[in-house]
Motif scaffolding. Structure first.
Motif, PDB file in Angstrom:
ATOM      1  N   GLN A 291       0.821  -1.216   0.000  1.00  0.00           N
ATOM      2  CA  GLN A 291       0.000   0.000   0.000  1.00  0.00           C
ATOM      3  C   GLN A 291       0.852   1.262   0.000  1.00  0.00           C
ATOM      4  O   GLN A 291       0.587   2.198  -0.767  1.00  0.00           O
ATOM      5  CB  GLN A 291      -0.939   0.007   1.212  1.00  0.00           C
ATOM      6  N   LEU A 294       2.332   2.056  -3.303  1.00  0.00           N
ATOM      7  CA  LEU A 294       1.341   2.582  -4.247  1.00  0.00           C
ATOM      8  C   LEU A 294       1.124   4.082  -4.072  1.00  0.00           C
ATOM      9  O   LEU A 294       0.631   4.744  -4.987  1.00  0.00           O
ATOM     10  CB  LEU A 294       0.015   1.835  -4.074  1.00  0.00           C
ATOM     11  N   TYR A 295       1.486   4.624  -2.910  1.00  0.00           N
ATOM     12  CA  TYR A 295       1.315   6.059  -2.680  1.00  0.00           C
ATOM     13  C   TYR A 295       2.084   6.896  -3.697  1.00  0.00           C
ATOM     14  O   TYR A 295       1.731   8.044  -3.962  1.00  0.00           O
ATOM     15  CB  TYR A 295       1.805   6.446  -1.279  1.00  0.00           C
ATOM     16  N   ALA A 303      -4.736   3.882  -3.383  1.00  0.00           N
ATOM     17  CA  ALA A 303      -3.768   2.895  -2.895  1.00  0.00           C
ATOM     18  C   ALA A 303      -4.437   1.889  -1.962  1.00  0.00           C
ATOM     19  O   ALA A 303      -4.135   0.692  -1.996  1.00  0.00           O
ATOM     20  CB  ALA A 303      -2.625   3.601  -2.180  1.00  0.00           C
TER      21      ALA A 303
END
Length: 371
Positions: A291, A294-295, A303
């Motif tokens: 996660q 994904l930012y 995300a």
């Protein structure tokens, strides 16, 4: 990083048109799969509803492609209509309708309704990209990163298996064939070792140091979030399960359930392992690594959603204990619970919160198996 997903095009009109064109093509493909799924059964009305949603999405993307609708308008229409397709397809699958189609020239049978479900889910993402005014290049970048995170999660599964082999060998040399309790202990130790090693390896590959791991000493505020998060997940599970039962939808059991029913004494190992190993190490990989990685490309909300998709996909094997409809029902619930865990991590930026909330939830669920 801002939570907004709105961006400015940087690839010109052609790049912007690529996104709407892709949405139109995928929506049309979804519509085709839904027509292949039509039956004379009671689910036909549900499938027709999905077909209408796919048709609306196709029209919205085409209107955007040719300048008849603003992208900020076409995107939500396309995403919303496709989300309806996903929901209705899922409901029909859970009712036992698959729309099996035999491929010409082959003996393979595929579910056209499952195909509509997955392609429709992809169209939802394209609709969000359309609303966000993403260019074709930006959409490709997000897709590439998503595939990388899915690959990382799959490597995590292999990491656990490899760790188990290495941990089992000395035990077998020392005491011979491990007992059920010893085997369960090895499985959980391999979960921690395997997922931890894969997370550490990826951080090293991306040249992140240990500061990338968001682990802070608990405060009263942290404890409050853990308690609230655990209760929220348990409450959502109870509510969603009751709703599914009311709708006549059955879910599949986790593969661990049968082990507990056959040998309840294993709970002595399983319950603490859920809190101390499974929750912390799964959250380390899927939240703090996947996660957070994904930012860099997605908004925080995006995300959380994508990481939850990754988390859900890697649990397919664990829930593959029943038919397709039951598996999908259980995975849908797991996806919702993962969204909550992702939200807890995004809100607190402390791995401890989702790790303990996840572990405590798992411990409660497995404990209720024998009640």
């Amino acid at each position: 990083m801002s939570d907004s997903v709105r961006r400015v095009d940087d690839g010109g009109p052609a790049s912007a048109a690529a996104v709407s064109s892709l949405g139109a093509v995928l929506s049309a493909v979804t519509l085709g799969f839904l027509f292949l799924s039509l039956t004379r059964g009671p689910e036909s009305a549900v499938i027709w509803g999905g077909a209408v949603g796919a048709l609306v999405a196709t029209g919205a993307f085409l209107a955007s492609r040719y300048g008849l609708l603003e992208r900020a308008v076409a995107g939500p229409i396309g995403a919303g209509s496709s989300l309806l397709v996903v929901a209705l397809s899922a409901f029909a699958i859970m009712q036992g309708t698959l729309g099996s189609v035999v491929l010409p020239g082959l003996e393979w049978s595929v579910s056209s309704l499952f195909a509509a479900f997955f392609v429709g889910a992809g169209v939802v993402g394209v609709g969000v990209a359309e609303y966000a005014h993403l260019s074709g290049r930006e959409l490709v970048d997000r897709l590439t990163l998503t595939v990388e995170m899915i690959a990382l999660a799959v490597v995590g599964l292999f990491g656990m298996s490899i760790a188990y082999l290495f941990l089992e060998l000395p035990v077998m040399l020392a005491v011979g064939e491990p007992t059920a309790t010893q085997q369960m202990t090895l499985e959980y130790l391999s979960t921690g070792v395997g997922l931890g090693a894969v997370a550490a390896g990826y951080l090293a590959y991306r040249e992140h140091d240990w500061s990338f791991i968001d682990l802070e000493w608990p405060t009263r505020w942290t404890v409050a979030w853990i308690v609230v998060g655990s209760l929220l997940i348990i409450g959502v599970n109870i509510g969603a399960s009751s709703l599914m039962t009311f709708a006549g939808i059955e879910g599949s059991e986790h593969s661990l359930t049968q082990d507990i029913l056959e040998n309840p004494s294993l709970l002595v190992i399983i319950v603490p392992a859920m809190v101390l190993i499974v929750g912390p190490f799964e959250e380390l990989l899927y939240r703090n690594v996947v996660q957070k990685s994904l930012y860099s490309t997605f908004s925080r909300t995006g995300a959380v959603v994508v990481a939850s998709v990754v988390f859900t996909l890697v649990h397919i094997i664990a829930y593959a204990t029943a038919g397709a409809g039951e598996i999908l029902a259980s995975l849908s619930l797991l996806f919702v619970l993962s969204l909550i865990l992702g939200g807890l991590y995004a809100r607190t930026e402390n791995l401890l919160v989702p790790a303990l909330a996840h572990g405590c939830y798992n411990a409660v669920v497995v404990s209720f198996v024998v009640l």
